[in-house]
Design a protein around this motif. Sequence first.
Motif, PDB file in Angstrom:
ATOM      1  N   CYS A 675      29.955 -13.052  22.916  1.00 63.98           N
ATOM      2  CA  CYS A 675      30.426 -12.805  24.165  1.00 63.98           C
ATOM      3  C   CYS A 675      28.820 -12.118  24.849  1.00 63.98           C
ATOM      4  O   CYS A 675      28.686 -12.445  25.844  1.00 63.98           O
ATOM      5  CB  CYS A 675      31.291 -11.361  24.182  1.00 63.98           C
ATOM      6  SG  CYS A 675      31.623 -10.691  25.938  1.00 63.98           S
ATOM      7  N   ARG A 692      36.380 -14.347  31.077  1.00 70.13           N
ATOM      8  CA  ARG A 692      37.559 -13.504  30.842  1.00 70.13           C
ATOM      9  C   ARG A 692      38.132 -13.392  29.675  1.00 70.13           C
ATOM     10  O   ARG A 692      38.309 -12.575  28.866  1.00 70.13           O
ATOM     11  CB  ARG A 692      38.620 -13.567  31.877  1.00 70.13           C
ATOM     12  CG  ARG A 692      39.956 -12.770  31.650  1.00 70.13           C
ATOM     13  CD  ARG A 692      40.814 -12.581  32.903  1.00 70.13           C
ATOM     14  NE  ARG A 692      41.365 -13.907  32.962  1.00 70.13           N
ATOM     15  CZ  ARG A 692      42.342 -14.356  34.068  1.00 70.13           C
ATOM     16  NH1 ARG A 692      42.460 -13.446  35.070  1.00 70.13           N
ATOM     17  NH2 ARG A 692      42.875 -15.451  33.981  1.00 70.13           N
ATOM     18  N   GLU A 693      38.395 -14.849  29.059  1.00 67.72           N
ATOM     19  CA  GLU A 693      38.903 -14.932  27.616  1.00 67.72           C
ATOM     20  C   GLU A 693      38.114 -14.650  26.658  1.00 67.72           C
ATOM     21  O   GLU A 693      38.481 -13.788  25.773  1.00 67.72           O
ATOM     22  CB  GLU A 693      39.139 -16.332  27.561  1.00 67.72           C
ATOM     23  CG  GLU A 693      39.988 -16.727  26.125  1.00 67.72           C
ATOM     24  CD  GLU A 693      40.124 -18.237  25.880  1.00 67.72           C
ATOM     25  OE1 GLU A 693      40.790 -18.310  24.749  1.00 67.72           O
ATOM     26  OE2 GLU A 693      39.842 -19.053  26.882  1.00 67.72           O
ATOM     27  N   ALA A 695      35.338 -12.125  26.903  1.00 70.88           N
ATOM     28  CA  ALA A 695      35.153 -10.877  26.883  1.00 70.88           C
ATOM     29  C   ALA A 695      36.386 -10.221  26.409  1.00 70.88           C
ATOM     30  O   ALA A 695      36.606  -8.986  25.983  1.00 70.88           O
ATOM     31  CB  ALA A 695      34.870 -10.337  28.328  1.00 70.88           C
ATOM     32  N   GLN A 696      37.490 -10.683  26.905  1.00 70.15           N
ATOM     33  CA  GLN A 696      38.796  -9.755  26.551  1.00 70.15           C
ATOM     34  C   GLN A 696      38.982  -9.840  24.882  1.00 70.15           C
ATOM     35  O   GLN A 696      39.340  -8.887  24.282  1.00 70.15           O
ATOM     36  CB  GLN A 696      40.144 -10.626  27.202  1.00 70.15           C
ATOM     37  CG  GLN A 696      41.397  -9.648  27.250  1.00 70.15           C
ATOM     38  CD  GLN A 696      42.561 -10.204  27.950  1.00 70.15           C
ATOM     39  OE1 GLN A 696      42.361 -11.305  28.300  1.00 70.15           O
ATOM     40  NE2 GLN A 696      43.460  -9.627  28.526  1.00 70.15           N
ATOM     41  N   LEU A 699      36.359  -7.434  23.403  1.00 72.37           N
ATOM     42  CA  LEU A 699      36.922  -6.025  23.520  1.00 72.37           C
ATOM     43  C   LEU A 699      37.785  -5.475  22.375  1.00 72.37           C
ATOM     44  O   LEU A 699      37.607  -4.629  22.015  1.00 72.37           O
ATOM     45  CB  LEU A 699      37.586  -5.794  24.919  1.00 72.37           C
ATOM     46  CG  LEU A 699      37.946  -4.448  25.430  1.00 72.37           C
ATOM     47  CD1 LEU A 699      36.829  -3.866  25.321  1.00 72.37           C
ATOM     48  CD2 LEU A 699      38.586  -4.565  26.734  1.00 72.37           C
ATOM     49  N   SER A 714      31.354  -5.394  26.361  1.00 76.85           N
ATOM     50  CA  SER A 714      32.641  -6.123  26.438  1.00 76.85           C
ATOM     51  C   SER A 714      33.553  -5.975  27.688  1.00 76.85           C
ATOM     52  O   SER A 714      33.842  -6.887  28.520  1.00 76.85           O
ATOM     53  CB  SER A 714      33.430  -6.346  25.205  1.00 76.85           C
ATOM     54  OG  SER A 714      32.781  -6.659  24.093  1.00 76.85           O
ATOM     55  N   TYR A 717      31.689  -7.124  30.997  1.00 80.15           N
ATOM     56  CA  TYR A 717      31.887  -8.512  31.204  1.00 80.15           C
ATOM     57  C   TYR A 717      33.256  -8.811  31.596  1.00 80.15           C
ATOM     58  O   TYR A 717      33.596  -9.885  32.243  1.00 80.15           O
ATOM     59  CB  TYR A 717      31.110  -9.270  30.127  1.00 80.15           C
ATOM     60  CG  TYR A 717      29.939  -9.116  29.853  1.00 80.15           C
ATOM     61  CD1 TYR A 717      28.811  -8.763  30.923  1.00 80.15           C
ATOM     62  CD2 TYR A 717      29.136  -9.366  28.629  1.00 80.15           C
ATOM     63  CE1 TYR A 717      27.560  -8.217  30.525  1.00 80.15           C
ATOM     64  CE2 TYR A 717      27.937  -9.198  28.496  1.00 80.15           C
ATOM     65  CZ  TYR A 717      26.994  -8.778  29.340  1.00 80.15           C
ATOM     66  OH  TYR A 717      25.600  -8.534  29.080  1.00 80.15           O
ATOM     67  N   PHE A 718      34.196  -8.204  30.920  1.00 79.35           N
ATOM     68  CA  PHE A 718      35.575  -8.432  31.394  1.00 79.35           C
ATOM     69  C   PHE A 718      35.833  -8.110  32.575  1.00 79.35           C
ATOM     70  O   PHE A 718      36.561  -8.878  33.583  1.00 79.35           O
ATOM     71  CB  PHE A 718      36.576  -7.549  30.140  1.00 79.35           C
ATOM     72  CG  PHE A 718      37.785  -8.010  30.477  1.00 79.35           C
ATOM     73  CD1 PHE A 718      38.374  -8.996  30.754  1.00 79.35           C
ATOM     74  CD2 PHE A 718      38.819  -6.682  30.798  1.00 79.35           C
ATOM     75  CE1 PHE A 718      39.925  -9.249  30.884  1.00 79.35           C
ATOM     76  CE2 PHE A 718      40.334  -7.008  30.968  1.00 79.35           C
ATOM     77  CZ  PHE A 718      40.779  -8.174  30.880  1.00 79.35           C
ATOM     78  N   GLN A 722      37.104 -10.317  35.885  1.00 79.38           N
ATOM     79  CA  GLN A 722      38.485  -9.894  36.675  1.00 79.38           C
ATOM     80  C   GLN A 722      38.136  -9.870  38.190  1.00 79.38           C
ATOM     81  O   GLN A 722      38.960 -10.153  38.997  1.00 79.38           O
ATOM     82  CB  GLN A 722      38.782  -8.561  36.014  1.00 79.38           C
ATOM     83  CG  GLN A 722      39.594  -8.485  34.891  1.00 79.38           C
ATOM     84  CD  GLN A 722      40.096  -7.070  34.467  1.00 79.38           C
ATOM     85  OE1 GLN A 722      39.093  -6.231  34.442  1.00 79.38           O
ATOM     86  NE2 GLN A 722      41.185  -6.622  34.268  1.00 79.38           N
ATOM     87  N   ASN A 734      37.950  -0.548  34.864  1.00 79.53           N
ATOM     88  CA  ASN A 734      37.611  -1.012  33.688  1.00 79.53           C
ATOM     89  C   ASN A 734      36.001  -0.692  33.830  1.00 79.53           C
ATOM     90  O   ASN A 734      35.393  -0.135  32.552  1.00 79.53           O
ATOM     91  CB  ASN A 734      37.817  -2.366  33.247  1.00 79.53           C
ATOM     92  CG  ASN A 734      39.190  -2.675  32.781  1.00 79.53           C
ATOM     93  OD1 ASN A 734      39.805  -1.957  32.197  1.00 79.53           O
ATOM     94  ND2 ASN A 734      39.726  -3.771  33.290  1.00 79.53           N
TER      95      ASN A 734
END
Length: 933
Positions: A675, A692-693, A695-696, A699, A714, A717-718, A722, A734
């Motif tokens: 990531c 998003r995928e 980083a999620q 996380l 993480s 970047y998420f 978003q 976040n």
Amino acid sequence: MTVAFGLLGPVTMHLNGSAVALPAGRTQLLLAALLLSRGRRVSTRRLLGDLWDEPPPSAPVNLRTYVTRLRGLLGPHRDRLVWVNAGYVLAVEAGELDSDGFEVDIQDALDAVRRGRPEQSAQALTAGLRRWRGEAAEGLPRFGSLGHSLDALDESRWVSVERYAAACAEAGQHRAAVAALRSLLADRPARESAWEALTKALVRLGERAEAMTALAAADAALRAGTGRGPGLVLREVERGLREGVPATPGRPDAAPGDLSPRTAPSSLPPSVVLIGRERLLNQIEATLGRAGAIVLHGPAGVGKSALAGAVAARLAPSCPRGQLYLDFCGSSPGLTPMTVEEATGSLLRALDGERSGGTPAAEAAELQTRIGDGRMLVVLDNVVDAGQVRRLLSVLGAATVIVTSRTALPTLDVAHLAVGALPPDESVALLARHAGPERILAAPEEAAVLADLCDHLPLALRIVGARLAGRPEWTLADMIARLADEQFRLDELSCDDLAVRASLAVTADVLAERPGGPEALALFDRWGMVCPPAIGIELAQVLTGTDAREARALLDRLAAAGLVEACGTDRYRLHDLVRLYAMERGRRDPTGRAAAIHAARCHWLGTTRRAGDHLRRVPDRPADGFVETRPVVTFADQREALRWLDRERENLVAAARVAARDGTTEGDLFAVRLCAELYPFLPMRGYYRDLREVAQGALRCARRLGSRPDEATSLTYFAVAQSRLGETDRAVDNLRIALALREADDDTQAVAVTLDHLGVLLAAAGRLDEARAAFLRALDLHRRRADRRRMGVTLNNLADVLLQLDQPDAALAHLQESLRLRREIGDELGLGITILTIGQAYARSGRYRQAYGWLDRALTAARDTGNREAEWRVLTVRAKVHRDTGQQLTARDDLHLALAISEQTGDTIGADEVRRALTALRVPAARRSARRT
């Protein structure tokens, strides 16, 4: 408003009956390529090969320009041309393309032949041929697969002329047949089949002198066009004329040993009802009319035998001396494939001949004599390799031969055609055929899901349909639930003697017996262990420990066996059901599986780090256990690094997804490290959904590892993803959590970087004063650490907020400092962004001449560094400047280019923004007189 397209001659488009002036050259090539695909996706890679013989580096950008131009020409139908999964689709309704009518006429003609009505067949063929206005896409160069498709379309025209002549002759209209054939030969003088038909027609008319003259002309034309003289049929006609053999009016002269229609053998199996495949059937018929023999090849269960049977049934009336079928048992579990000697004997017996008991050569000679002048059809099904049929094809040379095989058999000197899976609509139709149309029509969405789970493979669809037919109490949802678990899907795809797993196992068993086969299967098994969406030479090297040459050879063997499918140069994919079979095989060796996964992760992470350093170097990385044994990929410059990242993106995202789910410490650590390394690549290329995928997942892994720094990274970047995907408020929340984590660790540099990200998100949310405060605090921290790279970033971001606060002069002061810092440290990526912001500053203050200069430089920089996010921003900003200076058409062009980028990257938010701007351009308004000042 109606639309009509033309390919049977120069490429044309009519809107509401009026011709549209199409620009010459590649815009027409693009339209032709999309029309020939009939509403199916055409990949950008294929389009580049269709539009250029050797695509230049600028070809991808130029392609987007041609797409934008074509959208404009489509007028109210512009929304039909859309970007789908790395390619373009042009929706074409039935009857809108002139070749649709041609195909209907040809089908009517074939139906009339089957009913014994040659006059009707000739009428239908006349109607079809009148639709032609010249060669297919006349006047355009022919490159790549488009060129082959246009050649095939032309071939269908010439075959139709020959069919017309045959129908006329059958109806006793021999002079009409002669006239049609002479016209055809004027255009295609080296077409031997037309010379054969012409000389026979002249013989039937009793015009022997004309026939001898035609034979002499054929000899000259064939030697000039093909470098060889007349073939067997023309030589036999000439021999008959010289020996004075009388001709039977209305019917070709009988060859020695000819079989009458009453005694003509036919061993074809009962033909199955073929769903769809009409275009493929026509292509095969056209090819056989030209080549005489064809290999239909494709993976297990794709329906090659059914397709061959359907073609044989259609050709049977034109092969009155017999239709023979032979199964070589190349895909039958437990059966030994047939040898060429056994095949020769079987064909002899089918022709009521006796095996001589002598040499194979004598039996081959006897078979060749019985085949005669070629008005016979032979289907050689389930051939394992070229050695089985090479000698047999020379014996059957005068007959029409259809070969099916899971391998391509490229060394056979005949035509070849790959058979693939069914399109979605035909897959559902095949399900309906076996399960019952009422059940399918009652639940169309569930039927589409079932077709996807069957990978659109006819064998799997047939099995699922049969199971549903046998269990009327099951709903489609019940069947979907049974197939949903990938681990047991192949168990469910079995019914009576049909099974997808068994069919694939035969392919693997055959490959295992070939030289190099065991090594190729070992790579196949390791592919199943790691399970990337695609594999190239580099990953194959890593998984096998071989060099590039040997890795390529192993992949070639898998492709030749039909286990993998090429998806680019030296790049391959697995069909979904083959992937499940590979995973099953890979699970047999848990120790080997763990080693293969670790090696692949080391390769992916190490190579991503080297590529990322060409975008923005990371000075210090935390130590981990992901060390490559031997790096197989290095990069000379940023362009090479970006090409690799773009090519491997799908694999990298999939690897991060799998790692985040496998529940191991190694998987968690790999997910968080990858990531971190995929930033800034993913956002700069516009892949926010991927970011998003990834980083999620990272996380969740960071929290399992208990690593606060990784959690904060993480989460940052998420939040970036978003915000770009429209979840700005959640993104800000976040980032505040990430900031608190950084402050708890007392990491000044990380706090400052997180403040930068927070400021960007606050500005996107319209909270400009809070954004300015965040940037000023970040800038102070960067100055204390003398971090010039981060100072350049923050100064640019702060200037962007000041522009929104209508303070262009203060913004320009910060931008000049950012420009200087970024030049000093050689930050090309950041330099392009600052140049863009300077252009925005001049535009906001009405200094359009300066704005254009900076924005043009920014666009060049964005394209040079591969920063599609920045390219999108430049285009949208420049479009606004064009609009403000009264240049509506130029603004629209920039917006269409920006829309193409959004569609290419799946950026729906950006696409909606561009569409709103395009809509605003269409609203009538007073034209502005402002110019570049």
